[in-house]
Write a protein that holds these residues in place. Structure first.
Motif, PDB file in Angstrom:
ATOM      1  N   LEU A  62       0.850  -1.183   0.000  1.00 12.80           N
ATOM      2  CA  LEU A  62       0.000   0.000   0.000  1.00 12.80           C
ATOM      3  C   LEU A  62       0.889   1.236   0.000  1.00 12.80           C
ATOM      4  O   LEU A  62       1.884   1.289   0.722  1.00 12.80           O
ATOM      5  N   VAL A  75      -0.571  -4.505   4.210  1.00 16.29           N
ATOM      6  CA  VAL A  75      -1.769  -4.915   4.939  1.00 16.29           C
ATOM      7  C   VAL A  75      -2.154  -6.322   4.488  1.00 16.29           C
ATOM      8  O   VAL A  75      -2.050  -6.653   3.307  1.00 16.29           O
ATOM      9  N   VAL A 106      -8.600   2.515  11.341  1.00 17.62           N
ATOM     10  CA  VAL A 106      -8.332   1.143  10.888  1.00 17.62           C
ATOM     11  C   VAL A 106      -9.570   0.269  11.094  1.00 17.62           C
ATOM     12  O   VAL A 106      -9.962  -0.501  10.211  1.00 17.62           O
ATOM     13  N   ALA A 109     -12.166   1.047   8.486  1.00 15.28           N
ATOM     14  CA  ALA A 109     -11.793   0.580   7.152  1.00 15.28           C
ATOM     15  C   ALA A 109     -12.067  -0.908   6.988  1.00 15.28           C
ATOM     16  O   ALA A 109     -12.441  -1.369   5.904  1.00 15.28           O
ATOM     17  N   TYR A 110     -11.874  -1.683   8.050  1.00 14.02           N
ATOM     18  CA  TYR A 110     -12.068  -3.135   7.995  1.00 14.02           C
ATOM     19  C   TYR A 110     -13.457  -3.571   8.465  1.00 14.02           C
ATOM     20  O   TYR A 110     -13.763  -4.768   8.460  1.00 14.02           O
ATOM     21  N   PHE A 122      -1.164  -5.783   9.957  1.00 18.72           N
ATOM     22  CA  PHE A 122      -0.572  -4.774   9.085  1.00 18.72           C
ATOM     23  C   PHE A 122       0.752  -4.272   9.647  1.00 18.72           C
ATOM     24  O   PHE A 122       1.030  -4.366  10.847  1.00 18.72           O
ATOM     25  N   LEU A 124       2.383  -0.591   8.905  1.00 18.08           N
ATOM     26  CA  LEU A 124       2.086   0.645   8.192  1.00 18.08           C
ATOM     27  C   LEU A 124       2.911   1.809   8.733  1.00 18.08           C
ATOM     28  O   LEU A 124       3.192   1.892   9.931  1.00 18.08           O
ATOM     29  N   THR A 159      -7.623   5.678   2.512  1.00 20.92           N
ATOM     30  CA  THR A 159      -6.536   4.946   1.868  1.00 20.92           C
ATOM     31  C   THR A 159      -6.645   3.448   2.138  1.00 20.92           C
ATOM     32  O   THR A 159      -6.478   2.617   1.236  1.00 20.92           O
ATOM     33  N   LEU A 160      -6.927   3.098   3.389  1.00 21.36           N
ATOM     34  CA  LEU A 160      -7.059   1.681   3.744  1.00 21.36           C
ATOM     35  C   LEU A 160      -8.301   1.063   3.103  1.00 21.36           C
ATOM     36  O   LEU A 160      -8.253  -0.065   2.598  1.00 21.36           O
ATOM     37  N   LYS A 161      -9.407   1.786   3.123  1.00 27.54           N
ATOM     38  CA  LYS A 161     -10.648   1.263   2.543  1.00 27.54           C
ATOM     39  C   LYS A 161     -10.454   0.967   1.059  1.00 27.54           C
ATOM     40  O   LYS A 161     -10.889  -0.091   0.570  1.00 27.54           O
TER      41      LYS A 161
END
Length: 211
Positions: A62, A75, A106, A109-110, A122, A124, A159-161
């Motif tokens: 990522l 991730v 986080v 996003a999950y 992850f 990061l 960004t994570l999504k």
């Protein structure tokens, strides 16, 4: 045992933050941990040595930037979720931290891809201007305070999504390493079992951030 476990965890965090430095942990008459220095582009070797081959087999690169913020690292796909948060490493300007803004971003996003009680894995790194974050809010330096918390939260979440939604089997680190001639990761390998045994890997695949 608890003290030694905490010492090893501190060593792992330092080793992830500084792959260019060799780290070793010894007890009387015994070498407990040894992480040889690796060049910048071989940073994934250090990640594999600490997080295990199974993490690399499920990991995606990522790299997203926006408005002076950059989030990069690796991730794991949701199917690699853990029963505890034992494979979560987050660094702000090279410093390992635990922060409620980061943790909430986080989790959000999950949230659509993990069962309740499961935890993502992850490694990061968040880079931002030094004056945008206060690192002196806690004596241990493990907590930080962002000047623009909402901006940081939304950037991390977006960004994570996007990275999660863009995950495809052919984009896994293991798949790309196999194409390049590197052996596939051993899914039975536990974190910190291998030291310097992971082949050199490709550079992270750029990812854009959501608005």
């Amino acid at each position: 045992r608890t003290e030694s476990t905490r010492i090893e965890e501190v060593l792992r965090r330092l080793a992830l933050a500084h792959p260019e430095v060799t780290f070793a942990l010894h007890t009387p008459g015994k070498a407990v941990r040894h992480f040889p220095a690796v060049a910048g582009e071989r940073q994934l070797e250090r990640v594999g040595a600490i997080c295990g081959e199974a993490f690399l087999a499920a990991a995606f690169a990522l790299d997203g930037s926006r408005d002076g913020l950059r989030l990069h690292g690796w991730v794991a796909e949701p199917t690699f979720s853990r029963s505890q948060a034992d494979l979560q490493y987050f660094f702000v300007n090279g410093r390992a931290v635990k922060d409620r803004v980061i943790a909430h971003a986080v989790r959000q996003a999950y949230s659509d891809v993990l069962y309740h009680g499961r935890h993502p894995a992850f490694v990061l790194f968040l880079d931002l201007p030094p004056d945008a974050v206060d690192v002196n809010v806690h004596p241990t330096k493990h907590e930080v305070r962002f000047r623009e918390q909402r901006q940081v939260h939304d950037f991390l979440f977006g960004t994570l999504k996007r990275a999660i939604s863009d995950m495809r089997p052919e984009h896994r680190l293991a798949a790309k390493r196999s194409v390049m001639g590197a052996p596939a990761a051993d899914s039975d390998r536990e974190p910190s079992e291998a030291f310097g045994s992971v082949p050199a890997a490709f550079a992270p695949r750029p990812q854009g951030a959501l608005a």
